[in-house]
Design an enzyme around this catalytic site. Structure first.
Site, mmCIF file in Angstrom:
data_model
loop_
_atom_site.group_PDB
_atom_site.id
_atom_site.type_symbol
_atom_site.label_atom_id
_atom_site.label_comp_id
_atom_site.label_asym_id
_atom_site.label_seq_id
_atom_site.Cartn_x
_atom_site.Cartn_y
_atom_site.Cartn_z
ATOM 1 N N GLU A 149 0.815 -1.215 0.000
ATOM 2 C CA GLU A 149 0.000 0.000 0.000
ATOM 3 C C GLU A 149 0.851 1.269 0.000
ATOM 4 O OE1 GLU A 149 -3.460 2.149 2.761
ATOM 5 O OE2 GLU A 149 -2.372 0.396 3.508
ATOM 6 N N GLU A 155 2.904 10.126 6.104
ATOM 7 C CA GLU A 155 3.043 8.841 6.773
ATOM 8 C C GLU A 155 4.233 8.035 6.289
ATOM 9 O OE1 GLU A 155 -0.638 6.647 7.128
ATOM 10 O OE2 GLU A 155 -1.810 8.499 7.157
ATOM 11 N N THR A 183 -8.370 5.069 -1.041
ATOM 12 C CA THR A 183 -8.805 6.316 -1.667
ATOM 13 C C THR A 183 -8.341 7.550 -0.895
ATOM 14 O OG1 THR A 183 -10.957 6.287 -0.514
ATOM 15 C CG2 THR A 183 -10.829 5.229 -2.695
ATOM 16 N N GLU A 243 -12.171 1.933 5.481
ATOM 17 C CA GLU A 243 -11.147 2.031 6.517
ATOM 18 C C GLU A 243 -11.194 3.432 7.120
ATOM 19 O OE1 GLU A 243 -6.500 0.906 7.115
ATOM 20 O OE2 GLU A 243 -6.929 2.601 5.790
#
Length: 295
Positions: A149, A155, A183, A243
């Site tokens: 991912e 991050e 997304t 999520e």
């Protein structure tokens, strides 16, 4: 195209455990979700037997968490080995619960940021391929795909875009190693989320969805029409898993920068996201009335 609609248990709690898992999955099933996304934060937090007994017909998906110290690049041998052992446990658990994939930012700990020139980036990507290769072999043997991912620039500084992910993974890409796209991160890092999905193409393993503010999908700035069209174009038949996170858990809220409630309740967030996703996809099941909060 009809796709399963799922939700990550991070919407309500962290970490997920054998104690919290059965009642939470029962509530998620009662809300009408087709699938549930289970985050394994630490080896042994929950077991395959508990998951299998609690699914109530939902499809299981597994995600990992790259906590501090979990790194596959620019790290000492001990840290890399411990990270590989953790990811091996994720692969094994995915196999044991019948999850088709295990997904996450499997390259460095979330929040680890550093500047790189082109030479350093090439070196990091070479290290990543080298240290992921044995895990890809394990995943192939287990019949599980790895979805790597990309995260947003706040991050990670290693893989932010689909183009970078494809470059970093290179020869590992195939039936066992692909991309997991969220997304939220696409909205920050890509000029067009739809174009990024098309660029991922056949390498797309898994999709997570939420509003552009990390809340429920729907009523936000995201180009959902374009995203769904792109998913149809690449033939993606996997789930759309919501999520999001609760602001009441200090560790996960800090990692995801969730400083305020994103809905009047966590159940409302999940319910509203489910209703919206049902409205823009071919229905698979009937949504039940909103259940009481799990908090």
């Amino acid at each position: 195209m009809a796709r399963p609609i799922g939700v990550n248990t991070w919407v309500w709690t962290s970490p997920l455990t054998d104690t919290s898992l059965p009642p939470l999955l029962g509530s998620i099933a009662a809300m009408g979700f087709d699938a549930v996304e289970l985050p394994l934060e630490n080896i042994g937090d929950f077991t395959a037997a508990t998951v299998r007994d609690s699914l109530e017909g939902m499809l299981p998906y597994l995600v990992g968490a790259m906590a501090p110290g979990r790194d596959l690049v620019f790290a000492d041998d001990s840290s890399i080995l411990q990270t590989q052992r953790y990811l091996s446990a994720c692969i094994e658990l995915a196999h044991d619960i019948g999850a088709p994939s295990v997904c996450g930012p499997f390259y460095s700990s979330t929040g680890r940021l550093w500047r790189m020139d082109d030479v350093e980036r090439r070196s990091a990507y070479e290290q990543l391929r080298h240290n992921l290769a044995p895990l890809a072999d394990e995943a192939a043997g287990a019949g599980v795909a790895l979805g790597i991912e990309p995260l947003n620039r706040y991050e990670t500084s290693l893989i932010n875009t689909v183009e970078q992910a494809l470059d970093a993974l290179g020869p590992l890409l195939g039936p066992v190693v692909g991309l997991a796209l969220d997304t939220y991160h696409l909205n920050i890092e890509e000029r067009s989320s739809a174009d990024a999905i098309i660029r991922a193409g056949a390498h797309l393993v898994h999709v997570q969805v939420c509003g552009n503010d990390r809340g429920a999908p729907g009523g936000d700035q995201t180009d959902w029409t374009g995203i769904l069209a792109a998913l149809d174009t690449v033939g993606y038949q996997g789930p759309l898993n919501i999520e999001s996170f609760t602001s009441h858990n200090s560790s996960i809220a800090t990692a995801a920068s969730i400083w305020r409630p994103l809905a009047e309740s966590q159940d409302r967030l999940a319910h509203d996201g489910l209703v919206f996703l049902r409205s823009i996809t071919r229905p698979r099941t009937t949504t039940s009335p909103l259940q009481g909060d799990q908090q």
